[in-house]
Design a protein around this motif. Structure first.
Motif, PDB file in Angstrom:
ATOM      1  N   MET A   1      29.567  42.870  26.942  1.00 47.06           N
ATOM      2  CA  MET A   1      29.278  41.538  27.749  1.00 47.06           C
ATOM      3  C   MET A   1      29.366  42.043  29.238  1.00 47.06           C
ATOM      4  SD  MET A   1      31.914  39.006  26.162  1.00 47.06           S
ATOM      5  CE  MET A   1      31.183  37.408  26.892  1.00 47.06           C
ATOM      6  N   ASP A   2      28.525  41.213  30.087  1.00 43.31           N
ATOM      7  CA  ASP A   2      28.423  41.378  31.551  1.00 43.31           C
ATOM      8  C   ASP A   2      29.668  40.669  32.035  1.00 43.31           C
ATOM      9  OD1 ASP A   2      27.778  40.975  34.218  1.00 43.31           O
ATOM     10  OD2 ASP A   2      25.899  41.088  34.017  1.00 43.31           O
ATOM     11  N   ALA A   3      30.626  41.323  32.586  1.00 41.59           N
ATOM     12  CA  ALA A   3      31.790  41.143  33.128  1.00 41.59           C
ATOM     13  C   ALA A   3      31.811  40.143  34.401  1.00 41.59           C
ATOM     14  CB  ALA A   3      32.856  42.243  33.369  1.00 41.59           C
ATOM     15  N   LEU A   4      30.753  40.500  35.268  1.00 44.16           N
ATOM     16  CA  LEU A   4      30.583  39.383  36.415  1.00 44.16           C
ATOM     17  C   LEU A   4      29.846  38.193  36.039  1.00 44.16           C
ATOM     18  CD1 LEU A   4      29.432  42.233  38.887  1.00 44.16           C
ATOM     19  CD2 LEU A   4      31.729  41.224  38.565  1.00 44.16           C
ATOM     20  N   ALA A   5      29.098  38.373  35.097  1.00 40.84           N
ATOM     21  CA  ALA A   5      28.599  37.019  34.537  1.00 40.84           C
ATOM     22  C   ALA A   5      29.491  36.112  33.853  1.00 40.84           C
ATOM     23  CB  ALA A   5      27.227  37.392  33.701  1.00 40.84           C
ATOM     24  N   LEU A   6      30.534  36.696  33.220  1.00 40.52           N
ATOM     25  CA  LEU A   6      31.366  35.940  32.484  1.00 40.52           C
ATOM     26  C   LEU A   6      32.366  35.248  33.556  1.00 40.52           C
ATOM     27  CD1 LEU A   6      32.919  34.857  29.911  1.00 40.52           C
ATOM     28  CD2 LEU A   6      33.924  37.397  29.783  1.00 40.52           C
ATOM     29  N   ALA A   7      32.720  36.195  34.558  1.00 37.09           N
ATOM     30  CA  ALA A   7      33.568  35.746  35.521  1.00 37.09           C
ATOM     31  C   ALA A   7      33.076  34.386  36.194  1.00 37.09           C
ATOM     32  CB  ALA A   7      33.942  36.918  36.556  1.00 37.09           C
ATOM     33  N   ALA A   8      31.732  34.556  36.278  1.00 35.08           N
ATOM     34  CA  ALA A   8      31.009  33.466  36.918  1.00 35.08           C
ATOM     35  C   ALA A   8      30.923  32.224  36.231  1.00 35.08           C
ATOM     36  CB  ALA A   8      29.749  33.866  37.499  1.00 35.08           C
ATOM     37  N   ARG A   9      30.730  32.602  35.008  1.00 30.36           N
ATOM     38  CA  ARG A   9      30.900  31.158  33.868  1.00 30.36           C
ATOM     39  C   ARG A   9      32.381  30.510  33.819  1.00 30.36           C
ATOM     40  NH1 ARG A   9      27.896  34.514  30.548  1.00 30.36           N
ATOM     41  NH2 ARG A   9      29.684  34.877  28.923  1.00 30.36           N
ATOM     42  N   MET A  10      33.255  31.485  33.907  1.00 31.86           N
ATOM     43  CA  MET A  10      34.714  30.830  34.066  1.00 31.86           C
ATOM     44  C   MET A  10      34.994  30.294  35.366  1.00 31.86           C
ATOM     45  SD  MET A  10      36.945  34.064  32.256  1.00 31.86           S
ATOM     46  CE  MET A  10      36.852  34.453  30.873  1.00 31.86           C
ATOM     47  N   GLY A  11      34.226  30.656  36.475  1.00 26.34           N
ATOM     48  CA  GLY A  11      34.185  29.784  37.863  1.00 26.34           C
ATOM     49  C   GLY A  11      35.817  29.689  38.271  1.00 26.34           C
ATOM     50  N   PRO A  12      36.237  28.796  38.853  1.00 25.80           N
ATOM     51  CA  PRO A  12      37.515  28.667  39.454  1.00 25.80           C
ATOM     52  C   PRO A  12      38.604  28.554  38.369  1.00 25.80           C
ATOM     53  CG  PRO A  12      36.347  26.582  39.801  1.00 25.80           C
ATOM     54  CD  PRO A  12      35.403  27.743  39.137  1.00 25.80           C
ATOM     55  N   ALA A  13      38.211  28.349  36.963  1.00 25.17           N
ATOM     56  CA  ALA A  13      39.114  28.408  35.670  1.00 25.17           C
ATOM     57  C   ALA A  13      39.558  29.509  35.572  1.00 25.17           C
ATOM     58  CB  ALA A  13      38.588  27.603  34.665  1.00 25.17           C
ATOM     59  N   LEU A  14      39.161  30.806  36.329  1.00 24.26           N
ATOM     60  CA  LEU A  14      39.463  32.081  35.900  1.00 24.26           C
ATOM     61  C   LEU A  14      41.017  32.042  36.269  1.00 24.26           C
ATOM     62  CD1 LEU A  14      37.724  35.301  36.412  1.00 24.26           C
ATOM     63  CD2 LEU A  14      40.079  35.065  36.105  1.00 24.26           C
TER      64      LEU A  14
END
Length: 300
Positions: A198-211
């Motif tokens: 998976m693209d870690a940065l893209a996943l982090a972006a999907r998680m957004g402030p809920a990360l």
């Protein structure tokens, strides 16, 4: 979530799983000696990890707080705290409350846990409604029998010999990507993104402030979950950490690496120190000042 106050540091914790085959108490000791801000308690087969009073004693003895509790949801901990995953998640939250931890890390349900899977999102929401503890659902990967934790147990080896879950099969419901369901809080694991491709940065972006919680490790995309020291694989660990720091990340970063190949406790301490140095450099723009040389019981 609001921004972190200027000048305040992101706290860096040590997963008690990172010192395996040493025990939970050793993790508290390493954390104290190397300058970690706390620990993430992995609840698994070790009796001490399951006992609240014992863990509270470790926290007092070493002056190291518990930042997070990892629920017993691994293949190797299916019978820890009983067989009912619903009750186990409830107990994990209550344990976190008693320890003063702010986060419970939990994996998406396995597909064979049908009742748990059907009610999982609702249970997580209800637990968070009734507790200050965040239940941060972790991204996983297509299940392999030789994964970082699973490969250590005989049942996983038997599963592998039977032609068990292959690299393209998700064992998780509805998937190994928790953003497919949507939760208030997420744990991002950078070894898992490597294994899943998976693209870690893209996943982090999907998680957004809920990360809410970061498992800081690395991987090269091998067929098993590697949990390398951050910076020693192919994941964008530095870029992600620096982005979190810029954007006022409110959660904790926890070092969750595999040190099983360390030949001595001094070697293990050096690995944990390298990981902490990476985290401090890229999250806090500073370097640890403590020596990686263990003292007392860690000398060999």
């Amino acid at each position: 979530m609001g921004n972190r106050q200027a000048g305040s540091a992101i706290r860096v914790g040590l997963s008690t799983a990172s010192v395996y085959p040493e025990n939970a108490e050793a993790a508290f000791r390493y954390a104290a000696e190397l300058g970690y801000d706390g620990v993430e308690l992995m609840v698994w087969a070790e009796p001490a990890s399951q006992n609240l009073a014992t863990v509270q004693n470790y926290a007092r003895r070493y002056s190291v707080p518990v930042l997070a509790v990892h629920a017993p949801c691994l293949l190797i901990s299916q019978r820890v705290w009983g067989a009912d995953p619903i009750r186990k998640l409830e107990r994990s939250v209550h344990t976190a409350e008693a320890l003063g931890a702010t986060t419970v890390v939990v994996h998406p349900p396995f597909r064979w846990q049908r009742r748990y899977a059907e009610g999982f999102a609702a249970q997580v929401a209800q637990l968070e409604d009734n507790s200050p503890v965040a239940v941060a659902v972790e991204n996983m990967f297509p299940m392999r029998a030789d994964s970082f934790f699973g490969r250590r147990i005989g049942s996983a080896r038997r599963l592998e010999r039977r032609g068990g879950p292959g690299p393209s099969l998700t064992a998780f419901s509805p998937s190994y990507d928790p953003t497919d369901t949507g939760f208030r809080h997420y744990t991002l694991d950078l070894s898992h993104t490597a294994t899943a491709g998976m693209d870690a940065l893209a996943l982090a972006a999907r998680m957004g402030p809920a990360l809410t919680h970061l498992h800081l490790a690395d991987g090269r995309g091998a067929a098993h979950d590697e949990h390398l020291i951050p910076g020693e694989g192919t994941q964008p660990c530095a870029e992600l950490c620096e982005s979190l720091a810029r954007n006022g990340f409110q959660g904790h970063a926890v070092i969750e690496i595999n040190t099983q190949n360390a030949r001595t406790t001094l070697d293990r301490a050096a690995m944990l120190h390298r990981a902490l140095t990476f985290a401090r450099t890229h999250l806090n723009n500073l370097r640890p000042t403590r020596s990686p040389e263990p003292t007392g019981a860690h000398r060999m």
